[in-house]
Design a protein around this motif. Sequence first.
Motif, PDB file in Angstrom:
ATOM      1  N   ARG A   1     -36.055   7.031  12.742  1.00  0.00           N
ATOM      2  CA  ARG A   1     -35.790   8.271  13.470  1.00  0.00           C
ATOM      3  C   ARG A   1     -36.469   8.282  14.836  1.00  0.00           C
ATOM      4  O   ARG A   1     -37.647   7.983  14.971  1.00  0.00           O
ATOM      5  N   SER A   2     -35.721   8.628  15.834  1.00  0.00           N
ATOM      6  CA  SER A   2     -36.197   8.535  17.214  1.00  0.00           C
ATOM      7  C   SER A   2     -37.027   9.753  17.609  1.00  0.00           C
ATOM      8  O   SER A   2     -36.860  10.838  17.050  1.00  0.00           O
ATOM      9  N   PRO A   3     -37.910   9.596  18.583  1.00  0.00           N
ATOM     10  CA  PRO A   3     -38.595  10.764  19.143  1.00  0.00           C
ATOM     11  C   PRO A   3     -37.607  11.617  19.929  1.00  0.00           C
ATOM     12  O   PRO A   3     -36.476  11.215  20.180  1.00  0.00           O
ATOM     13  N   ARG A   4     -38.037  12.805  20.299  1.00  0.00           N
ATOM     14  CA  ARG A   4     -37.190  13.695  21.118  1.00  0.00           C
ATOM     15  C   ARG A   4     -37.212  13.162  22.545  1.00  0.00           C
ATOM     16  O   ARG A   4     -38.194  13.319  23.266  1.00  0.00           O
ATOM     17  N   ILE A   5     -36.116  12.530  22.939  1.00  0.00           N
ATOM     18  CA  ILE A   5     -36.058  11.829  24.223  1.00  0.00           C
ATOM     19  C   ILE A   5     -35.245  12.628  25.230  1.00  0.00           C
ATOM     20  O   ILE A   5     -34.154  13.117  24.918  1.00  0.00           O
ATOM     21  N   PHE A   6     -35.780  12.750  26.431  1.00  0.00           N
ATOM     22  CA  PHE A   6     -34.997  13.223  27.573  1.00  0.00           C
ATOM     23  C   PHE A   6     -34.796  12.046  28.503  1.00  0.00           C
ATOM     24  O   PHE A   6     -35.748  11.338  28.844  1.00  0.00           O
ATOM     25  N   SER A   7     -33.537  11.831  28.915  1.00  0.00           N
ATOM     26  CA  SER A   7     -33.219  10.656  29.723  1.00  0.00           C
ATOM     27  C   SER A   7     -32.568  11.056  31.036  1.00  0.00           C
ATOM     28  O   SER A   7     -31.641  11.877  31.053  1.00  0.00           O
ATOM     29  N   ILE A   8     -33.036  10.470  32.106  1.00  0.00           N
ATOM     30  CA  ILE A   8     -32.359  10.575  33.399  1.00  0.00           C
ATOM     31  C   ILE A   8     -31.570   9.274  33.589  1.00  0.00           C
ATOM     32  O   ILE A   8     -32.162   8.201  33.655  1.00  0.00           O
ATOM     33  N   GLN A   9     -30.254   9.380  33.614  1.00  0.00           N
ATOM     34  CA  GLN A   9     -29.324   8.272  33.883  1.00  0.00           C
ATOM     35  C   GLN A   9     -29.034   7.355  32.693  1.00  0.00           C
ATOM     36  O   GLN A   9     -27.987   6.731  32.676  1.00  0.00           O
ATOM     37  N   TYR A  10     -29.890   7.254  31.685  1.00  0.00           N
ATOM     38  CA  TYR A  10     -29.720   6.210  30.668  1.00  0.00           C
ATOM     39  C   TYR A  10     -29.081   6.720  29.379  1.00  0.00           C
ATOM     40  O   TYR A  10     -29.320   6.178  28.299  1.00  0.00           O
ATOM     41  N   LEU A  11     -28.238   7.736  29.491  1.00  0.00           N
ATOM     42  CA  LEU A  11     -27.553   8.272  28.309  1.00  0.00           C
ATOM     43  C   LEU A  11     -26.680   7.213  27.645  1.00  0.00           C
ATOM     44  O   LEU A  11     -26.664   7.083  26.420  1.00  0.00           O
TER      45      LEU A  11
ATOM     46  N   GLU B   1     -22.600  14.055   5.486  1.00  0.00           N
ATOM     47  CA  GLU B   1     -22.359  13.082   6.559  1.00  0.00           C
ATOM     48  C   GLU B   1     -22.897  13.594   7.891  1.00  0.00           C
ATOM     49  O   GLU B   1     -23.495  12.842   8.671  1.00  0.00           O
ATOM     50  N   GLN B   2     -22.669  14.872   8.171  1.00  0.00           N
ATOM     51  CA  GLN B   2     -23.203  15.445   9.407  1.00  0.00           C
ATOM     52  C   GLN B   2     -24.732  15.446   9.380  1.00  0.00           C
ATOM     53  O   GLN B   2     -25.388  15.170  10.381  1.00  0.00           O
ATOM     54  N   ALA B   3     -25.309  15.730   8.212  1.00  0.00           N
ATOM     55  CA  ALA B   3     -26.772  15.734   8.087  1.00  0.00           C
ATOM     56  C   ALA B   3     -27.333  14.334   8.313  1.00  0.00           C
ATOM     57  O   ALA B   3     -28.380  14.169   8.949  1.00  0.00           O
ATOM     58  N   LYS B   4     -26.653  13.308   7.801  1.00  0.00           N
ATOM     59  CA  LYS B   4     -27.121  11.933   7.984  1.00  0.00           C
ATOM     60  C   LYS B   4     -27.172  11.579   9.472  1.00  0.00           C
ATOM     61  O   LYS B   4     -28.123  10.932   9.936  1.00  0.00           O
ATOM     62  N   THR B   5     -26.157  12.007  10.207  1.00  0.00           N
ATOM     63  CA  THR B   5     -26.141  11.740  11.655  1.00  0.00           C
ATOM     64  C   THR B   5     -27.314  12.421  12.343  1.00  0.00           C
ATOM     65  O   THR B   5     -28.008  11.821  13.176  1.00  0.00           O
ATOM     66  N   LEU B   6     -27.551  13.683  12.014  1.00  0.00           N
ATOM     67  CA  LEU B   6     -28.657  14.414  12.633  1.00  0.00           C
ATOM     68  C   LEU B   6     -30.011  13.829  12.244  1.00  0.00           C
ATOM     69  O   LEU B   6     -30.919  13.734  13.071  1.00  0.00           O
ATOM     70  N   LEU B   7     -30.168  13.433  10.985  1.00  0.00           N
ATOM     71  CA  LEU B   7     -31.436  12.852  10.540  1.00  0.00           C
ATOM     72  C   LEU B   7     -31.730  11.537  11.241  1.00  0.00           C
ATOM     73  O   LEU B   7     -32.886  11.203  11.511  1.00  0.00           O
TER      74      LEU B   7
ATOM     75  N   PHE C   1     -30.291  21.693  -0.468  1.00  0.00           N
ATOM     76  CA  PHE C   1     -29.824  20.634   0.423  1.00  0.00           C
ATOM     77  C   PHE C   1     -30.492  19.307   0.081  1.00  0.00           C
ATOM     78  O   PHE C   1     -29.824  18.273  -0.034  1.00  0.00           O
ATOM     79  N   SER C   2     -31.806  19.311  -0.095  1.00  0.00           N
ATOM     80  CA  SER C   2     -32.532  18.068  -0.387  1.00  0.00           C
ATOM     81  C   SER C   2     -32.055  17.454  -1.705  1.00  0.00           C
ATOM     82  O   SER C   2     -31.910  16.234  -1.825  1.00  0.00           O
ATOM     83  N   ARG C   3     -31.805  18.326  -2.710  1.00  0.00           N
ATOM     84  CA  ARG C   3     -31.355  17.824  -4.015  1.00  0.00           C
ATOM     85  C   ARG C   3     -29.961  17.191  -3.907  1.00  0.00           C
ATOM     86  O   ARG C   3     -29.725  16.096  -4.414  1.00  0.00           O
ATOM     87  N   ARG C   4     -29.040  17.871  -3.228  1.00  0.00           N
ATOM     88  CA  ARG C   4     -27.691  17.324  -3.084  1.00  0.00           C
ATOM     89  C   ARG C   4     -27.692  16.064  -2.223  1.00  0.00           C
ATOM     90  O   ARG C   4     -26.927  15.126  -2.464  1.00  0.00           O
ATOM     91  N   PHE C   5     -28.543  16.056  -1.198  1.00  0.00           N
ATOM     92  CA  PHE C   5     -28.629  14.881  -0.328  1.00  0.00           C
ATOM     93  C   PHE C   5     -29.083  13.665  -1.134  1.00  0.00           C
ATOM     94  O   PHE C   5     -28.504  12.575  -1.007  1.00  0.00           O
ATOM     95  N   LYS C   6     -30.090  13.852  -1.994  1.00  0.00           N
ATOM     96  CA  LYS C   6     -30.595  12.717  -2.784  1.00  0.00           C
ATOM     97  C   LYS C   6     -29.563  12.275  -3.819  1.00  0.00           C
ATOM     98  O   LYS C   6     -29.412  11.074  -4.084  1.00  0.00           O
ATOM     99  N   GLN C   7     -28.827  13.240  -4.399  1.00  0.00           N
ATOM    100  CA  GLN C   7     -27.773  12.883  -5.345  1.00  0.00           C
ATOM    101  C   GLN C   7     -26.702  12.019  -4.680  1.00  0.00           C
ATOM    102  O   GLN C   7     -26.147  11.111  -5.292  1.00  0.00           O
ATOM    103  N   THR C   8     -26.424  12.301  -3.402  1.00  0.00           N
ATOM    104  CA  THR C   8     -25.356  11.602  -2.679  1.00  0.00           C
ATOM    105  C   THR C   8     -25.809  10.257  -2.129  1.00  0.00           C
ATOM    106  O   THR C   8     -25.079   9.265  -2.191  1.00  0.00           O
ATOM    107  N   THR C   9     -27.021  10.201  -1.591  1.00  0.00           N
ATOM    108  CA  THR C   9     -27.475   8.996  -0.874  1.00  0.00           C
ATOM    109  C   THR C   9     -28.492   8.166  -1.640  1.00  0.00           C
ATOM    110  O   THR C   9     -28.755   7.014  -1.267  1.00  0.00           O
ATOM    111  N   GLY C  10     -29.104   8.752  -2.667  1.00  0.00           N
ATOM    112  CA  GLY C  10     -30.125   8.019  -3.419  1.00  0.00           C
ATOM    113  C   GLY C  10     -31.509   8.132  -2.829  1.00  0.00           C
ATOM    114  O   GLY C  10     -32.458   7.507  -3.326  1.00  0.00           O
ATOM    115  N   MET C  11     -31.671   8.901  -1.759  1.00  0.00           N
ATOM    116  CA  MET C  11     -33.010   9.094  -1.163  1.00  0.00           C
ATOM    117  C   MET C  11     -33.097  10.500  -0.591  1.00  0.00           C
ATOM    118  O   MET C  11     -32.077  11.150  -0.322  1.00  0.00           O
ATOM    119  N   SER C  12     -34.313  10.974  -0.421  1.00  0.00           N
ATOM    120  CA  SER C  12     -34.510  12.311   0.136  1.00  0.00           C
ATOM    121  C   SER C  12     -34.189  12.301   1.627  1.00  0.00           C
ATOM    122  O   SER C  12     -34.142  11.236   2.256  1.00  0.00           O
TER     123      SER C  12
END
Length: 525
Positions: free
Chosen positions: A267-277, A218-224, A246-257
């Motif tokens: 998946r978003s780019p690495r964003i730095f934001s001024i004011q718009y958090l 679940e934590q990995a899904k959030t980070l991904l 990790f990749s094998r267990r992730f696919k077993q759990t979610t059905g995808m790599s």
Amino acid sequence: MSQLEHTPPILVLNEIERRTTIDREASYWLDLHALLFISGGNGEVTLDGWRQHASRGKCFLLRANQTLHLHNGETEPLAYFLVLFSIQQDTAELLARNETLVFEPCSRLEDQLEELLVSSRRRNDSDEGRLNDFQLHIRFQTMLYEVLHKLHSDKQGAENARQSVERTIDYLHRAYREEIEIGRLAHEANMSRWQYGSLFKSLTGQTPARYLNSLRIEQAKTLLATSSARIHDIAARVGFRDEYYFSRRFKQTTGMSPTQFAHSRGRSPRIFSIQYLGELLALGIRPIGTNRSMLSALPEACTDVLPVDEPLDIGQLTELNPDLILYPSFVPDELARQLKNVAPAIEIDWNADVYTRLQQLGLLLDRAKEADEWIDRYKAKALRAKRLLKDTVREGETASAFIVHADGLFVYAGHHFGHTLYQGLGFEPSPGVFALMERNRNVKWQEIRLEDIPYYAGDRIFFALPGQGGDARKGREMLRHPIWRNLTAVREGKSYIVKDYWANYNPVTLDKHLDDTVRRLLRSP
């Protein structure tokens, strides 16, 4: 007559509700102290980085001014009672910290909470209603005494079997990143591995190993979905030492790599934001960094969004290696030029209203659907708030809001605090505020003199007061001034002093501000 050796706490019940978490998670801003009792399901409770397992019978005493998140587990959704109460006196500091306990028999506390809920719905202004309020107050005090007594007994005595296993489950929620042996957990609980596994499964619906794996996935899904870290780094951050395992267990759990999952979530780019958090969080995007002051306004983002010092430290920003920088239109040209030397940088209109900004960012970041969904949810929530206030706020009632900022006094127009009052709750602007908004529909606020307050004051008035510093001192002086004290709203008890962080104009703060303002109005005359 003998006197009490210790002054007892004075507590007032404000609100009680029973809910089930229909969505994957639910969040609350706790402006008051709270008691949370889990009556069914299993999942997780988090408060500003404090993680705890949640299952039937688990009880949480929570201090005010923090964000509560409830997350459903993999089996049945969380069902719970949430009791909000204010503390007028607690010299012994019995309720100064977050506390957790298992209340047994849980049916006893559940019955008491159900009685409180039913009684709270009978409130009215008749003599019988006032007696009911008195009885409700006594029942609430009795119930809370039993919880505190149980907490004290637990701390003094030995753990029972369930408490021992609950303690290890809470440990898993805090330490899932570490290398964990299930046999050691059983030993810590003073049980055989078989006994431990059996009780663990009865509480969570899963074996210890599967539960730990689910936490990590679940934590990995959030980070991904919300960061641009490499798969290898994400695996390590959630407790997997081997990327391939990790990749094998992730696919077993979610059905995808992991890679397929990241791409499917845009998946978003690495964003730095001024004011718009706040806008990015509402879109389901966690930027890699923001200006430090934004994390004071939105502390729930402090765990994984890095602060950059202000005035903006270009060296710190460069080290973050962003793919994209978002900045407001008030940024000076020289700073904008420096930002564009670090990464592609896009200016966002600072004068636009929050809906327009959110939709603009949604289109830019391929989250247009999420932007529209947030706006629809907020408007639906505002309609529910208006229905709650129909007996408290009369039709056509006016309101206005003020703040002391940078040694000046300001009145809000249609943005910031004004958004909650006029768009959220349906108040009319006072004649003075209406004239200000007519002159400029995008004006956020206007600096005024103290003697101008009566011109802008509405039937209800709000004053955003900083917590410390020169602005706080100046604000307190204004609140003691005869001009303020002689306002009709002040004399009638329809003035409200609030924290200045409610002045931040972003979706996350607006959402919490709506809840806070409704509670204040329901408690007022």
